[in-house]
Scaffold this motif. Sequence first.
Motif, short mmCIF file in Angstrom:
data_model
loop_
_atom_site.label_atom_id
_atom_site.label_comp_id
_atom_site.label_asym_id
_atom_site.label_seq_id
_atom_site.Cartn_x
_atom_site.Cartn_y
_atom_site.Cartn_z
N HIS A 24 38.88 41.76 41.57
CA HIS A 24 39.97 40.88 41.97
C HIS A 24 40.07 39.71 41.04
O HIS A 24 39.07 39.15 40.64
N GLY A 25 41.31 39.34 40.70
CA GLY A 25 41.49 38.36 39.65
C GLY A 25 41.33 39.11 38.34
O GLY A 25 41.61 40.30 38.27
N GLY A 26 40.89 38.43 37.31
CA GLY A 26 40.73 39.11 36.04
C GLY A 26 40.11 38.21 35.01
O GLY A 26 39.83 37.05 35.30
N HIS A 34 45.03 35.85 44.12
CA HIS A 34 44.42 35.83 42.79
C HIS A 34 45.43 36.40 41.81
O HIS A 34 45.91 37.51 42.02
N ILE A 35 45.72 35.64 40.75
CA ILE A 35 46.62 36.20 39.74
C ILE A 35 45.90 37.35 39.07
O ILE A 35 44.78 37.20 38.60
N MET A 36 46.53 38.53 39.07
CA MET A 36 45.81 39.70 38.59
C MET A 36 45.73 39.76 37.07
O MET A 36 46.46 39.05 36.37
N GLU A 37 44.82 40.59 36.60
CA GLU A 37 44.59 40.76 35.16
C GLU A 37 45.88 41.10 34.43
O GLU A 37 46.64 41.97 34.86
N ALA A 44 45.22 38.07 48.28
CA ALA A 44 46.57 38.20 47.74
C ALA A 44 46.88 37.19 46.65
O ALA A 44 47.75 37.44 45.83
#
Lengths: 245, 257
Positions: A127-129, A27-30, A25
């Motif tokens: 996940h993440g970006g 991870h700052i998304m792309e 939850a």
Amino acid sequence: MQFKNSSHLILIFILIIILPQSLFAMHIMEGFLPVYWSITWFIVIIPFLLIGLMQIRKKVNENSKVKILLGVAGAFMFVLSALKLPSVTGSCSHPTGAGLGAILFGPFVMTVLGSIVLIFQALLLAHGGITTLGANTFSMAVIGPFVAILIYKIFDFFKAPRWLSVFLCAFLGDLATYTMTASQLALAFPSANGGISTSLIKFLSIFSFTQIPLAISEGILTVLIFNFILKHNKEELKILNLLKD
Amino acid sequence: MIYIDKYAYFNRLKDVHPVEKFSLAIFTLFITVASNSIFIPAISFAIMSLIILLAARIPLFFYAKLLLLPLFFLFAGVLSVATNLNDQDMICSVLFTGHRFCVSASSLNEAVKIFTKSMGSISCLYFLVLTVPVTEIINILKKFKTPILFLELLVIVYKFIFIIFETMDRIYISQKSRMGYENYKLSYKSLSKLISSVFIISLKRYEDLYHALESRCFTGDFHFYQRKYNFSKINIFVIFMFDGILLAMSFFSRGQF
């Protein structure tokens, strides 16, 4: 428009739908961060990465085995992060072992490994970006390990029992990561009427649903793993002595 | 196993030069992230999704599942941006646990912008990861003068991920079939055993690999086979046209849509 009783129902309904999805939850998304913040965080992590790479280079020159050992450790961390942790609010995953890794390898080496794990999480697990890689690396592979190692050193210095210092190292390292990610979001999206601090409280409270139970379970799990390895596999740990000075 | 990796090797665009796909994904991603409108991300989301579904032939169900993956983060993030406590110029408010959560026009506008921007850029990321294998991405990074040591670590990690993943998967299945994850207490016990044994197995695998390498005169460098691709002029032209138009649109429509 005003909801009173129905608002609780709606909230519960949304949580029921969304929480099972809450893998990784934090991870700052792309594409979530504005451009200037993405670039800023990339610049911030560069010195940590360079120092980490220099330390690794030094050890590799002494013994080329170290390179493969670190590669295996990185792959291990990645696979752990794909694993589901049992936690109260749904099952969440995390780059587990940031605490453990910091104790074993040192925080700067952890930054390099952590950034590699984050790259693979973006490329293999979506996940993440790419644009948020800098920000995620800073919170998970710089702040997390550094806080973890600091806590471990402090409690070790005061001769606290091993389980307590390992638990607090993993638990507080996790909380530090979560606070840092919330701060990054707050800096990027300050609240209109309260500025950054109000925004920080907003982000902290909304992510506390998943992150605080997760930090506790990660702390417990790290203690169990640490004890298990120390009890049954002391011999194998000698391989890791390559990394000590 | 890791399905994204599987699709990266077996999609319909696998014979297209990776640099072409990489530059399409990255340029579009940067334009989307830098844009200040709802319009540009929507276009890149539509185009990228069409390419993923129709040209690369990724199954719709799998792509939809991928899009749902960051839902929690997106939901929580957008909600925090949209709501404020006790805002004056609100258009809608919710009373919850004694506090008044308000949504104002400007915060709603910003939240929608962030939502579309995230969806647009995540489709670019998915295009990249679903059509370009990791080995090719590492080759492209090599051209950008990334430190060799960092790339070597990337290669070793990538090779080991699958070995460790398989080991872990097998132990997990056998634990689960023996009721290892029935309740919380058992879950913690099984999980800690799983992780520690995988840790020890990884160290053993590493020793084995090192012995195997050393007996074959390992000097510290890895050499891998690189597949040859051909550039296509049409593709390059189309990529430049598309990104050029997108860039021009975002430049002229600044803050308008």
